[in-house]
Design an enzyme around this catalytic site. Structure first.
Site, PDB file in Angstrom:
ATOM      1  N   ARG A   1      -8.425  12.345  12.569  1.00  0.00           N
ATOM      2  CA  ARG A   1      -7.003  12.044  12.803  1.00  0.00           C
ATOM      3  C   ARG A   1      -6.131  13.305  12.755  1.00  0.00           C
ATOM      4  NH1 ARG A   1      -5.506   6.979   9.206  1.00  0.00           N
ATOM      5  NH2 ARG A   1      -3.635   7.096  10.484  1.00  0.00           N
TER       6      ARG A   1
ATOM      7  N   ASP B   1       1.745  -1.286  11.846  1.00  0.00           N
ATOM      8  CA  ASP B   1       0.463  -1.722  11.280  1.00  0.00           C
ATOM      9  C   ASP B   1       0.174  -3.196  11.576  1.00  0.00           C
ATOM     10  OD1 ASP B   1       0.058   0.807  10.284  1.00  0.00           O
ATOM     11  OD2 ASP B   1       0.700   0.324   8.245  1.00  0.00           O
TER      12      ASP B   1
ATOM     13  N   ARG C   1      -7.693  -3.243   9.421  1.00  0.00           N
ATOM     14  CA  ARG C   1      -6.762  -4.180  10.075  1.00  0.00           C
ATOM     15  C   ARG C   1      -7.379  -4.826  11.317  1.00  0.00           C
ATOM     16  NH1 ARG C   1      -2.615  -3.431   6.665  1.00  0.00           N
ATOM     17  NH2 ARG C   1      -1.949  -1.299   6.221  1.00  0.00           N
TER      18      ARG C   1
ATOM     19  N   LYS D   1       0.835  -1.206   0.000  1.00  0.00           N
ATOM     20  CA  LYS D   1       0.000   0.000   0.000  1.00  0.00           C
ATOM     21  C   LYS D   1       0.873   1.261   0.000  1.00  0.00           C
ATOM     22  CE  LYS D   1      -2.835   0.709   3.670  1.00  0.00           C
ATOM     23  NZ  LYS D   1      -2.585   2.028   4.267  1.00  0.00           N
ATOM     24  N   SER D   2       1.856   1.307   0.879  1.00  0.00           N
ATOM     25  CA  SER D   2       2.706   2.505   0.974  1.00  0.00           C
ATOM     26  C   SER D   2       3.422   2.766  -0.348  1.00  0.00           C
ATOM     27  CB  SER D   2       3.762   2.315   2.064  1.00  0.00           C
ATOM     28  OG  SER D   2       3.157   2.248   3.322  1.00  0.00           O
TER      29      SER D   2
ATOM     30  N   GLN E   1       4.650   9.182   7.434  1.00  0.00           N
ATOM     31  CA  GLN E   1       3.770  10.129   6.743  1.00  0.00           C
ATOM     32  C   GLN E   1       4.238  11.556   6.977  1.00  0.00           C
ATOM     33  OE1 GLN E   1      -0.239   9.082   7.879  1.00  0.00           O
ATOM     34  NE2 GLN E   1      -0.148   7.148   6.758  1.00  0.00           N
TER      35      GLN E   1
ATOM     36  N   GLY F   1      -4.882   7.998   5.488  1.00  0.00           N
ATOM     37  CA  GLY F   1      -3.962   8.960   6.103  1.00  0.00           C
ATOM     38  C   GLY F   1      -2.776   9.246   5.192  1.00  0.00           C
TER      39      GLY F   1
ATOM     40  N   ARG G   1       3.040   5.932  -3.232  1.00  0.00           N
ATOM     41  CA  ARG G   1       4.217   6.741  -3.599  1.00  0.00           C
ATOM     42  C   ARG G   1       4.506   6.665  -5.086  1.00  0.00           C
ATOM     43  NH1 ARG G   1       4.146   5.586   1.632  1.00  0.00           N
ATOM     44  NH2 ARG G   1       5.416   6.755   3.152  1.00  0.00           N
TER      45      ARG G   1
HETATM   46  C1  S3P Z   1       2.343   4.782   6.278  1.00  0.00           C
HETATM   47  C2  S3P Z   1       2.900   5.132   7.474  1.00  0.00           C
HETATM   48  C3  S3P Z   1       2.387   4.696   8.784  1.00  0.00           C
HETATM   49  C4  S3P Z   1       1.429   3.522   8.629  1.00  0.00           C
HETATM   50  C5  S3P Z   1       0.442   3.727   7.518  1.00  0.00           C
HETATM   51  C6  S3P Z   1       1.179   3.901   6.193  1.00  0.00           C
HETATM   52  C7  S3P Z   1       2.935   5.312   5.037  1.00  0.00           C
HETATM   53  O1  S3P Z   1       1.700   5.772   9.382  1.00  0.00           O
HETATM   54  O2  S3P Z   1       0.744   3.299   9.844  1.00  0.00           O
HETATM   55  O3  S3P Z   1      -0.437   2.626   7.416  1.00  0.00           O
HETATM   56  O4  S3P Z   1       2.598   4.815   3.928  1.00  0.00           O
HETATM   57  O5  S3P Z   1       3.759   6.222   5.126  1.00  0.00           O
HETATM   58  P1  S3P Z   1       2.458   6.895  10.264  1.00  0.00           P
HETATM   59  O6  S3P Z   1       3.430   7.559   9.385  1.00  0.00           O
HETATM   60  O7  S3P Z   1       1.387   7.857  10.710  1.00  0.00           O
HETATM   61  O8  S3P Z   1       3.066   6.161  11.410  1.00  0.00           O
END
Ligand code: S3P
Length: 429
Positions: free
Chosen positions: A122, A315, A388, A21-22, A169, A94, A26
């Protein structure tokens, strides 16, 4: 949708989990602000990443797909985005909201970002504050603490930012804004969080330097579109890894999973709990290591988890609590207050779910104590709209007596759209 889980006799087989996902987020973001074409394979077609995709389409970026995991982005360069006609909707994501804020901070136009009821609760001040210091004008509810947020960006000043939280993030938002500043922008974090942004920036041609917990990027880089094959998401694999540990006579191989060391805390913790596991590294793609993970049924024991390990498995904590419930002895999780500000307050929601299944659990201000080893009993449990939490409780249901019913379980589409089918396919009835 309600998901009904019955105990399985075993889990066996070989499977691939959806794309990370991350990294999928990106790839879209950097592809959009690079020049030339970016071709993404194994893109995660989950709701979070589709929200990012829609936001960039609203800013005039030509994107084809996703089709069978393939997305093609016609990059429009650092300064080629156009003012969106309407509010941008990050939905439940987020990552979309925070990283996009970093990019919007550098745009010479007005934009408004919102999200669903969970995302609107959030904290956004952690990103808004450094972006304001860089020169972006951002306003929002609670003085800019909460979405909806309105951004008027433009040329930014570089910043040497020390983040109070280990958050990828926050780090990524500041680094992305740093692309629009003259000079070098750096972020220092209290512990290392996932480093996909800095890896991908380098892969696209930006100059990135690292020194311990500090990472820096030079402004105004030439970002060149690239080919990216997204590895499987270790955060999705984690549900299957724990499931294999706690179900009798299980043997599961998960192919092509991302093994970036900033994400592999789950492997270390499961090993320490006594999990029988084999990791076979296969190589690197797009600057990210990946490989295969095989997990067998295991006799687990309780452990203590805290400190710098937390951001490396943040996560995975919901499903780690399920492993802990099935382990012999006590598991203590500390330094994990960040869980309170995820898609739900995961300390509360996991404590509530596990309690319903008969697991003795205590909530701490920054963690949980789980007393493992007692047989779980099926019950009706809530997902609290958190993907999750829903999947962690479904994994628990695989070893609980009777039926476990997870309410509002369609939230799994946020990150693992074929979670239920995957479990069914691997189940030995
Ligand atoms: C993520 C960073 C994490 C993670 C989220 C994905 C990202 O959050 O919990 O599911 O893709 O950068 P935080 O940066 O708020 O810890």
């Amino acid at each position: 949708m309600e998901l009904v889980i019955r105990p399985v006799r075993s889990l066996k087989g070989t499977v691939a989990v959806p794309g990370d996902k991350s990294i999928s987020h990106r790839a879209l973001m950097l592809g959009a602000i690079a020049t030339g074409e970016t071709v993404v394979e194994n893109f995660l077609e989950g709701e979070d990443c589709l929200a990012t995709l829609a936001c960039f389409r609203s800013m005039g970026v030509e994107i084809t797909g996703p089709e069978a995991g393939r997305v093609v982005i016609r990059g429009c360069g650092l300064y080629g985005l156009s003012e969106p006609e309407d509010v941008l909707d990050a939905k439940n994501s987020g990552t979309t909201m925070r990283l996009l804020l970093g990019i919007l901070a550098g745009q010479p136009f007005f934009s408004v970002l919102t999200g669903d009821s969970s995302l609107r609760r959030r904290p956004m001040g952690r990103v808004v504050r450094p972006l304001r210091e860089m020169g972006a004008r951002i306003s929002g509810r609670g003085g800019g603490e909460l979405a909806p947020l309105a951004v008027t960006g433009g040329e930014l000043k570089p910043l040497a930012f020390t983040s109070p939280v280990a958050s990828a993030q926050v780090k990524s938002a500041v680094l992305l804004a740093g692309l629009y500043a003259q000079g070098t922008t750096s972020v220092t974090e209290p512990a290392l969080s996932r480093d996909h942004t800095e890896r991908m920036l380098e892969y696209f041609g930006a100059r990135v330097t690292r020194d311990g917990l500090t990472v820096a990027v030079d402004g105004n880089p030439v970002l060149k579109g690239a080919a990216i094959r997204v590895p499987g998401d270790i955060s999705s694999a984690a549900f299957l890894m724990v499931a294999a540990c706690i179900v009798p006579e299980a043997a599961l191989t998960i192919k092509g999973v991302g093994l970036n060391p900033t994400r592999t805390g789950i492997i270390e913790v499961l090993r320490e709990m006594g999990a029988r596991m084999e990791i076979t590294p296969a190589g690197e793609a797009g600057g990210e290591p990946y490989g295969d993970i095989t997990v067998y049924s295991s006799e687990l024991r309780g452990v203590e988890i805290g400190g710098a390990l937390i951001p490396r498995l943040i996560d995975e904590i919901p499903v780690i609590t399920v492993a802990a419930a099935c382990a012999c002895g006590k598991t203590v999780i500390r330094n994990a207050a960040e869980l309170k500000v995820k898609e739900s307050d995961r300390l509360k929601t996991m404590a509530a779910g596990l309690s319903c299944l008969g697991v003795p659990v205590e909530e701490l201000p920054d963690g949980l104590i789980i007393y493992g080893g007692k047989r779980l009993s099926g019950a009706v449990v809530e997902s609290y709209g958190d993907h999750r939490v829903a999947m962690a409780l479904a994994v628990a249901g695989l070893t609980a007596d009777g039926e476990t019913v997870i309410k509002e379980a369609d939230v799994v589409n946020v990150s693992f759209p074929d979670f239920v089918e995957t479990l069914q396919r691997l189940s030995v009835e």
